[in-house]
Design a protein around this motif. Structure first.
Motif, short mmCIF file in Angstrom:
data_model
loop_
_atom_site.label_atom_id
_atom_site.label_comp_id
_atom_site.label_asym_id
_atom_site.label_seq_id
_atom_site.Cartn_x
_atom_site.Cartn_y
_atom_site.Cartn_z
N ARG A 25 0.84 -1.20 0.00
CA ARG A 25 0.00 0.00 0.00
C ARG A 25 0.88 1.25 0.00
NH1 ARG A 25 -3.75 2.78 -1.34
NH2 ARG A 25 -5.76 2.95 -0.33
N VAL A 26 0.57 2.17 -0.90
CA VAL A 26 1.29 3.44 -0.99
C VAL A 26 0.29 4.55 -1.24
CG1 VAL A 26 3.42 2.38 -1.88
CG2 VAL A 26 1.66 3.17 -3.49
N ASP A 27 0.74 5.79 -1.15
CA ASP A 27 -0.12 6.91 -1.49
C ASP A 27 -0.56 6.78 -2.95
OD1 ASP A 27 0.17 7.96 1.02
OD2 ASP A 27 1.73 9.39 0.45
N GLY A 28 -1.86 6.83 -3.19
CA GLY A 28 -2.37 6.77 -4.55
C GLY A 28 -2.69 5.39 -5.06
N GLY A 29 -2.49 4.35 -4.22
CA GLY A 29 -2.84 3.01 -4.70
C GLY A 29 -1.96 1.93 -4.12
N TRP A 30 -1.58 0.99 -4.98
CA TRP A 30 -0.81 -0.18 -4.58
C TRP A 30 0.42 -0.31 -5.49
CZ3 TRP A 30 -1.99 -3.43 -0.47
CH2 TRP A 30 -3.21 -3.16 0.17
N ALA A 31 1.56 -0.48 -4.87
CA ALA A 31 2.81 -0.69 -5.61
C ALA A 31 3.20 -2.16 -5.55
CB ALA A 31 3.91 0.18 -5.01
N ILE A 32 4.13 -2.51 -6.42
CA ILE A 32 4.69 -3.86 -6.43
C ILE A 32 6.17 -3.73 -6.09
CG2 ILE A 32 5.21 -5.91 -7.82
CD1 ILE A 32 2.34 -3.55 -8.71
N THR A 33 6.63 -4.49 -5.11
CA THR A 33 8.03 -4.42 -4.71
C THR A 33 8.71 -5.76 -4.91
OG1 THR A 33 7.50 -4.96 -2.40
CG2 THR A 33 7.58 -2.62 -3.00
N LEU A 34 9.99 -5.70 -5.24
CA LEU A 34 10.83 -6.88 -5.37
C LEU A 34 11.87 -6.81 -4.27
CD1 LEU A 34 11.36 -6.77 -9.25
CD2 LEU A 34 9.52 -7.90 -7.97
N ASP A 35 11.74 -7.67 -3.27
CA ASP A 35 12.60 -7.61 -2.08
C ASP A 35 12.61 -6.21 -1.49
OD1 ASP A 35 13.15 -10.28 -2.52
OD2 ASP A 35 15.07 -9.89 -3.51
N GLY A 36 11.44 -5.57 -1.49
CA GLY A 36 11.29 -4.26 -0.90
C GLY A 36 11.57 -3.10 -1.82
N ARG A 37 12.09 -3.35 -3.01
CA ARG A 37 12.38 -2.28 -3.96
C ARG A 37 11.23 -2.13 -4.95
NH1 ARG A 37 18.26 -3.98 -6.07
NH2 ARG A 37 17.27 -6.04 -5.93
N PRO A 38 10.75 -0.91 -5.19
CA PRO A 38 9.57 -0.73 -6.05
C PRO A 38 9.86 -1.03 -7.52
CG PRO A 38 10.51 1.39 -5.46
CD PRO A 38 11.23 0.37 -4.64
N VAL A 39 8.92 -1.67 -8.15
CA VAL A 39 8.98 -1.91 -9.60
C VAL A 39 8.64 -0.61 -10.31
CG1 VAL A 39 7.96 -3.17 -11.53
CG2 VAL A 39 8.38 -4.34 -9.35
N ARG A 40 9.35 -0.34 -11.40
CA ARG A 40 9.07 0.83 -12.21
C ARG A 40 8.72 0.40 -13.62
NH1 ARG A 40 10.32 5.58 -9.79
NH2 ARG A 40 11.56 5.44 -7.87
N THR A 41 8.03 1.28 -14.33
CA THR A 41 7.64 1.02 -15.71
C THR A 41 8.84 1.22 -16.62
OG1 THR A 41 7.09 3.31 -16.26
CG2 THR A 41 5.38 2.00 -15.13
N PRO A 42 8.75 0.86 -17.89
CA PRO A 42 9.85 1.14 -18.82
C PRO A 42 10.22 2.62 -18.89
CG PRO A 42 8.40 -0.49 -19.76
CD PRO A 42 7.73 -0.02 -18.50
N ALA A 43 9.26 3.51 -18.60
CA ALA A 43 9.54 4.95 -18.60
C ALA A 43 10.05 5.42 -17.24
CB ALA A 43 8.29 5.72 -18.99
N LYS A 44 10.36 4.48 -16.34
CA LYS A 44 10.94 4.76 -15.03
C LYS A 44 9.96 5.43 -14.07
CE LYS A 44 14.72 3.15 -16.74
NZ LYS A 44 15.09 1.74 -16.47
N ILE A 45 8.67 5.21 -14.28
CA ILE A 45 7.64 5.71 -13.38
C ILE A 45 7.26 4.59 -12.42
CG2 ILE A 45 5.30 6.68 -13.25
CD1 ILE A 45 5.68 7.64 -16.14
N SER A 46 6.99 4.93 -11.18
CA SER A 46 6.60 3.91 -10.21
C SER A 46 5.36 3.17 -10.69
CB SER A 46 6.32 4.56 -8.85
OG SER A 46 7.50 5.09 -8.31
N LEU A 47 5.41 1.86 -10.62
CA LEU A 47 4.28 1.03 -11.05
C LEU A 47 3.27 0.96 -9.90
CD1 LEU A 47 3.01 -0.75 -13.19
CD2 LEU A 47 4.33 -2.68 -12.33
N VAL A 48 2.33 1.90 -9.91
CA VAL A 48 1.29 1.99 -8.88
C VAL A 48 -0.06 1.77 -9.55
CG1 VAL A 48 0.19 3.46 -7.16
CG2 VAL A 48 2.68 3.53 -7.47
N VAL A 49 -0.83 0.84 -9.02
CA VAL A 49 -2.12 0.49 -9.60
C VAL A 49 -3.23 0.76 -8.59
CG1 VAL A 49 -1.07 -1.22 -11.13
CG2 VAL A 49 -1.91 -1.94 -8.89
#
Length: 238
Positions: free
Chosen positions: A17-41
């Protein structure tokens, strides 16, 4: 970090859970899109579905096995930043919707098209206040300006995640009405796909199955069903 990396480097993927929705983390590090934007859904269900795709990767990352991730990336990097253009592209399908273009023969094909598509046009009229006019042959028919404007209004009200799903549903079926019916669950998504394939299944019945065409149809079917899954997972629960 995006799925373009070649090798798996993490032990666990999680939804957070993050501000604005839900993020995906890999060993605690946030996944980013190909454009380097946080992947928040927008929903936990979608985030968990994406995390499951990452967890399912083995030694090498295979983007083709990560449809939810790819759709989320497309939403954030492309659809959200070009919303009006994407909405207009999708809305334009209403001008030449599959459900409106009918054969004039043979009689059995005419009947099958009518059985499949007339109820969808009726649904659009009752649910969306849109009446599209069917025609026979290949000559285009002009739809009313009021109906096309209403379709544009309906599409423009859908959020970016929904618009990503609708883009795939419409482009794969050739019908804006079928795409909108899928979002509204007017019929089971598998049935909507079947109705989009009336002409193709008729040709197969007459001339036999072409293996290459059948393989392409199977791939498109999978993408159509997956688009509906992506849409449903992106909807907030009550």
């Amino acid at each position: 970090m995006s799925e373009r990396s070649a090798k798996r480097f993490w032990k666990q993927a999680e939804a957070s859970r993050v501000d604005g929705g839900w993020a995906i983390t890999l060993d605690g590090r946030p996944v980013r899109t190909p454009a380097k934007i946080s992947l928040v859904v927008p929903t936990r269900a979608l985030a968990e579905g994406i995390a499951a795709e990452w967890d399912a990767q083995t030694d090498r990352i295979t983007p083709e096995t990560m449809p939810l991730t790819r759709s989320a990336n497309a939403t954030i990097d492309k659809v959200a930043t070009q919303f009006d253009e994407v909405a207009e592209l999708i809305s334009a399908y209403g001008e030449t919707d599959l459900c409106c273009y009918r054969a004039d023969a043979p009689e059995r094909l005419v009947a099958r098209q009518s059985e499949a598509w007339d109820p969808l046009l009726d649904w659009a009229e009752s649910r969306l206040s849109v009446r599209l006019t069917p025609t026979t042959g290949v000559m285009p028919v002009s739809q009313s300006a009021e109906s096309l404007a209403e379709l544009r209004r309906v599409v423009a009200q859908i959020d970016a995640f929904g618009l990503t799903a609708l883009h795939d549903l419409v482009s794969l079926s050739g019908s804006l009405i079928i795409g909108l019916a899928a979002l509204e669950s007017a019929l089971p998504v598998e049935e909507l796909w079947r109705r989009s394939r009336i002409d193709e299944t008729w040709q197969e019945a007459q001339w036999g199955v072409d293996e290459e065409a059948a393989a392409l149809a199977a791939r498109k079917r999978g993408e159509f069903l997956q688009a509906a899954i992506f849409f449903n997972l992106s909807r907030p629960t009550a």
